[in-house]
Design a protein around this motif. Structure first.
Motif, PDB file in Angstrom:
ATOM      1  N   PRO A 142       0.789  -1.233   0.000  1.00 25.46           N
ATOM      2  CA  PRO A 142       0.000   0.000   0.000  1.00 25.46           C
ATOM      3  C   PRO A 142       0.822   1.284   0.000  1.00 25.46           C
ATOM      4  O   PRO A 142       0.297   2.348  -0.315  1.00 25.46           O
ATOM      5  CB  PRO A 142      -0.830  -0.112   1.281  1.00 25.46           C
ATOM      6  CG  PRO A 142      -0.084  -1.067   2.143  1.00 25.46           C
ATOM      7  CD  PRO A 142       0.565  -2.033   1.217  1.00 25.46           C
TER       8      PRO A 142
ATOM      9  N   THR B 282      -0.725   6.037  -4.298  1.00 31.33           N
ATOM     10  CA  THR B 282      -0.627   4.770  -3.588  1.00 31.33           C
ATOM     11  C   THR B 282      -1.895   4.580  -2.751  1.00 31.33           C
ATOM     12  O   THR B 282      -2.674   5.518  -2.534  1.00 31.33           O
ATOM     13  CB  THR B 282       0.595   4.738  -2.652  1.00 31.33           C
ATOM     14  OG1 THR B 282       0.441   5.758  -1.655  1.00 31.33           O
ATOM     15  CG2 THR B 282       1.892   4.975  -3.425  1.00 31.33           C
ATOM     16  N   TYR B 283      -2.092   3.368  -2.243  1.00 26.79           N
ATOM     17  CA  TYR B 283      -3.243   3.098  -1.380  1.00 26.79           C
ATOM     18  C   TYR B 283      -3.186   3.976  -0.130  1.00 26.79           C
ATOM     19  O   TYR B 283      -4.207   4.516   0.317  1.00 26.79           O
ATOM     20  CB  TYR B 283      -3.245   1.623  -0.990  1.00 26.79           C
ATOM     21  CG  TYR B 283      -4.409   1.234  -0.093  1.00 26.79           C
ATOM     22  CD1 TYR B 283      -5.645   0.877  -0.652  1.00 26.79           C
ATOM     23  CD2 TYR B 283      -4.279   1.238   1.295  1.00 26.79           C
ATOM     24  CE1 TYR B 283      -6.720   0.540   0.165  1.00 26.79           C
ATOM     25  CE2 TYR B 283      -5.337   0.898   2.117  1.00 26.79           C
ATOM     26  CZ  TYR B 283      -6.554   0.550   1.545  1.00 26.79           C
ATOM     27  OH  TYR B 283      -7.609   0.216   2.351  1.00 26.79           O
TER      28      TYR B 283
END
Length: 415
Positions: A57, A237-238
């Motif tokens: 993540p 990004t997560y």
């Protein structure tokens, strides 16, 4: 598969290879310009393996989830084709280091790694003592496979441990557990002489004591090199979409100072911002980056920086693996290619070289950029006045204050 050329055949045909390159590209690489490099810098090779078991993540690298239809043989074909097509750009230059990164290169089969290294040796003149590094994930460690990697020529492992604590590994989305990380480090210490462990700090919910436990565990294996990275929230990004609660600046600073103190006491030299090494065990590949050396990057999304007597050129390969393989088949692996503007060279050089604790020899600036040092005299004087920089007739280096405020120091050289 592209047929192998012997060195003699390639030497005879290099002019034909160049004649096949579009004239606009030849002008970009070979025509005289404002620079005048007295010598070309050392050359490294970077090979990108773009697949992972699962995307982490926090990761903003060019990595993609490994799927059953990910064709290892086809990707290795493309890497060979990419490298062979790039040979005219680096002809006659010896390669000092090789770095196989990702992604997770340790997903490659033993046979695939052996083929990759064999192709590299066939096409490139490697130095006899070339440092050949492979990144590895503890979740992919298989004893026999890693022995085969070593026998194929891998002489340095960089293991992405990140943490030995299961709580933080889960928060980071890693596929391995703490016990697997310990087993991987133990195996590597027995079978490889040159090892780096990657650790992250300032993790979600991490305390100073937990951070210290991680670094003490890493030190227990006696590895020659450690890389310590502050967790940062990168765009796209997560974690950028769903940011975790990470330690505040004060606690992060305490962690950083504690890590420096612990590693210094254990005999490690903090020779670069994030890198700590036993004496004589610095990463030669990364040092070449930081000293503004050259590197050819092959593989999906790989970057290159290549010097010519009157030009410095940057390239980037296509990022998506399928698009990259198709582009190689069509004879144009590079998605982007551009000359570094003369006015940008001082900043690009200083952005890298000032990361090194000991800085750089005065003569290196002109050697690597083709520009006289007085090009940046005003900036050097200002940095000295602010106490961020030290220099004498031999060396230019950041002071301790300069290292603590490195972004401010680097930005002073941005035009």
């Amino acid at each position: 598969m592209i047929p192998i050329k012997t060195a003699a055949q390639a030497a005879k045909t290099v002019r034909q290879d160049l004649s096949a390159v579009p004239q606009t590209v030849l002008v970009q690489y070979l025509s005289p310009g404002a620079l005048n490099l007295s010598a070309l810098p050392p050359l490294s090779l970077y090979v990108h393996f773009p697949w992972c078991v699962r995307k982490c993540p926090y990761c903003d690298f060019n990595s993609h989830e490994h799927k059953p239809d990910s064709d290892e043989a086809a990707y290795l074909d493309a890497l060979r084709g990419d490298l062979e097509a790039a040979l005219p750009l680096i002809w006659g230059r010896r390669v000092q280091t090789v770095f196989i990164g990702g992604g997770t290169p340790s997903l490659l089969s033993a046979q695939g790694m052996d083929r990759l290294l064999s192709d590299i040796r066939t096409l490139l003149p490697l130095e006899l003592d070339a440092e050949i590094t492979m990144e590895a994930n503890p979740g992919t460690f298989e004893v026999e496979k890693f022995r085969a990697y070593r026998d194929s020529g891998i002489n340095r492992l960089s293991i992405g441990v990140q943490s030995f604590n299961n709580e933080f590994l889960q928060k980071l989305g890693r596929i391995h557990h703490g016990d697997e990380a310990r087993r991987a480090a133990e195996f590597a210490a027995k079978h490889f002489d040159n090892i780096n462990l990657d650790l992250m700090f300032a993790l979600p919910g991490q305390t100073l004591e937990q951070c210290e436990q991680d670094v003490q565990t890493a030190l227990s294996f006696g590895t020659s090199h450690l890389s310590l990275y502050h967790l940062t929230i990168e765009p796209n990004t997560y974690f950028a979409k769903f940011p975790p609660a990470i330690p505040d600046d004060d606690l992060s600073a305490d962690m950083h100072q504690m890590l420096r103190d612990q590693l210094s006491s254990a005999g490690y030299i903090n020779y670069e911002v994030s890198a700590y090494a036993k004496p004589g065990r610095m990463s030669r590949h990364n040092l070449n980056y930081w000293q503004f050396g050259d590197y050819l990057g092959i593989g999906a999304g790989a970057h290159s920086k290549l010097s010519f007597p009157h030009r410095i050129v940057r390239q980037m390969r296509h990022k998506q693996p399928k698009a990259y393989m198709q582009a190689v088949a069509e004879g144009n692996a590079a998605q982007e290619s551009s000359e570094v503007a003369t006015e940008d060279l001082p900043f690009e050089f200083m952005l890298n070289a000032l990361r090194l604790r000991d800085g750089f020899p005065v003569a290196l600036f002109q050697e690597r950029t083709g520009l006289a040092l007085n090009t940046i005299e005003r900036e050097l004087q200002l940095a000295e006045q602010k106490g961020l920089l030290y220099r004498d007739y031999q060396t230019i280096a950041p002071t301790e204050t300069g290292r603590n405020y490195l972004n401010n120091l680097q930005e002073m050289f941005l035009k």
